[in-house]
Design an enzyme around this catalytic site. Structure first.
Site, PDB file in Angstrom:
ATOM      1  N   GLY A 186       0.823  -1.208   0.000  1.00  0.00           N
ATOM      2  CA  GLY A 186       0.000   0.000   0.000  1.00  0.00           C
ATOM      3  C   GLY A 186       0.847   1.243   0.000  1.00  0.00           C
ATOM      4  N   SER A 187       0.729   2.080  -1.007  1.00  0.00           N
ATOM      5  CA  SER A 187       1.697   3.128  -1.177  1.00  0.00           C
ATOM      6  C   SER A 187       1.241   4.135  -2.228  1.00  0.00           C
ATOM      7  CB  SER A 187       3.031   2.503  -1.582  1.00  0.00           C
ATOM      8  OG  SER A 187       2.815   1.510  -2.572  1.00  0.00           O
TER       9      SER A 187
END
Length: 218
Positions: A186-187
């Protein structure tokens, strides 16, 4: 399904941890219904982990002046900002948020060479936070196209991301759409483009790494 090399160690580790936790709870709570539910949850979790590290084949049509999306996700920012690390002037920032369900392979947005690289330790704010671009753990990667245009790509860790990988070295040649990095769990990826770039996406658009045209350079 082809897996990214970042998953070759992580998937076995997660399988061992998940199996160990399941065995412990299976022994501590000997209720059949609970054991069945726990087994289903463990299987679903491992499917999601394996899916996270998928590395689909991407064919990027080479086109001069085109900036391709470096990641799969959702466009969350398009704005004029001052970029003080590499360009040291105003740029158009285009940010793509990558949820845990997206492909997390990062791809070169242009053809050229790696002109700059800098790693920054930092916080782990949620990736859509306005200060994540400057406060979170991140890498800054400068690309110089064959026509001499410089753009910056910033890989930003999110609230649960704990590993940012970028593989080429400064001076290495890169092709459009080739895999150059990976961010785990997640980024966000930011692009900093010239002010006269013709932006081809809008807020809320979904992108595919190495396939979606983000901008046309002059």
């Amino acid at each position: 399904m082809r897996l990214h090399k970042e998953g070759l160690k992580m998937i076995p580790l997660m399988a061992i941890l998940t199996g160990g936790l399941y065995a412990l709870l299976y022994w501590l709570i000997p209720f059949f219904i609970f054991q069945v539910v726990l087994a289903v949850v463990a299987i679903i979790f491992m499917i999601l982990v394996i899916r996270f590290f998928r590395n689909p084949k991407v064919i990027t049509p080479p086109k001069d002046g085109v900036v391709y999306a470096p990641a799969e996700g959702k466009v969350v920012v398009i704005e004029r900002v001052y970029e003080g690390e590499y360009h040291k002037d105003d740029r158009i920032q285009v940010s793509i948020f990558m949820s845990p369900l997206n492909v997390h392979v990062n791809r070169s947005p242009v053809k050229g060479k790696v002109d700059f690289f800098q790693y920054h330790p930092g916080k782990f704010l949620v990736a859509w936070h306005p200060k994540s671009s400057t406060d979170n753990e991140r890498t800054s990667v400068g690309f110089k196209t064959e026509s001499g245009v410089n753009i910056l790509m910033r890989q930003i860790a999110g609230a649960v991301a704990r590993r940012i990988a970028f593989y080429p070295k400064v001076g290495d040649a890169v092709e459009q759409g080739t895999s150059v990095g990976f961010i785990r769990f997640g980024s966000r990826v930011d692009l900093y483009l010239p002010l006269d770039a013709d932006i081809k996406v809008k807020i809320g658009d979904l992108t595919k790494g190495g396939e979606t045209k983000v901008a046309q350079l002059k």
